[in-house]
Motif scaffolding. Structure first.
Motif, PDB file in Angstrom:
ATOM      1  N   GLU A  33      -1.503   1.746  -0.340  1.00 43.20           N
ATOM      2  CA  GLU A  33      -1.676   0.572   0.525  1.00 43.20           C
ATOM      3  C   GLU A  33      -0.535  -0.441   0.396  1.00 43.20           C
ATOM      4  O   GLU A  33      -0.071  -0.990   1.395  1.00 43.20           O
TER       5      GLU A  33
ATOM      6  N   ARG B 215       5.248  -4.520   7.497  1.00 37.72           N
ATOM      7  CA  ARG B 215       5.891  -5.840   7.590  1.00 37.72           C
ATOM      8  C   ARG B 215       7.340  -5.699   8.054  1.00 37.72           C
ATOM      9  O   ARG B 215       7.814  -6.460   8.889  1.00 37.72           O
TER      10      ARG B 215
ATOM     11  N   LYS C 266       1.823  -1.656   3.526  1.00 34.17           N
ATOM     12  CA  LYS C 266       1.906  -3.054   3.968  1.00 34.17           C
ATOM     13  C   LYS C 266       3.362  -3.506   4.049  1.00 34.17           C
ATOM     14  O   LYS C 266       3.757  -4.182   4.987  1.00 34.17           O
TER      15      LYS C 266
END
Length: 72
Positions: free
Chosen positions: A15, A23, A19
């Protein structure tokens, strides 16, 4: 070459890395394409292949360099 979907990538990459990649790349679809694309900064291997081999840190480091526009 098999195309890996976001759920498969998430299971291998984790995870936190996902992320960071989302981003950088802006959305999940772009992230999915990038993880399935050969990347020069990874020796023309895919980020997914690197993560499969336990080289998550190398992919994370590459994303960090791309975030700061450092190409090596």
């Amino acid at each position: 070459m098999k195309y890996y979907l976001m759920d498969e990538i998430l299971n291998v990459a984790g995870e936190d890395l996902m992320k960071k990649a989302v981003r950088l790349l802006g959305d999940r679809a772009s992230c999915e394409r990038w993880f399935n694309s050969k990347v020069r900064g990874l020796g023309d291997k895919t980020p997914y292949e690197f993560c499969q081999r336990g080289k998550i840190k190398e992919v994370s480091d590459l994303i960090g360099r791309l975030e700061h526009v450092v190409y090596c």
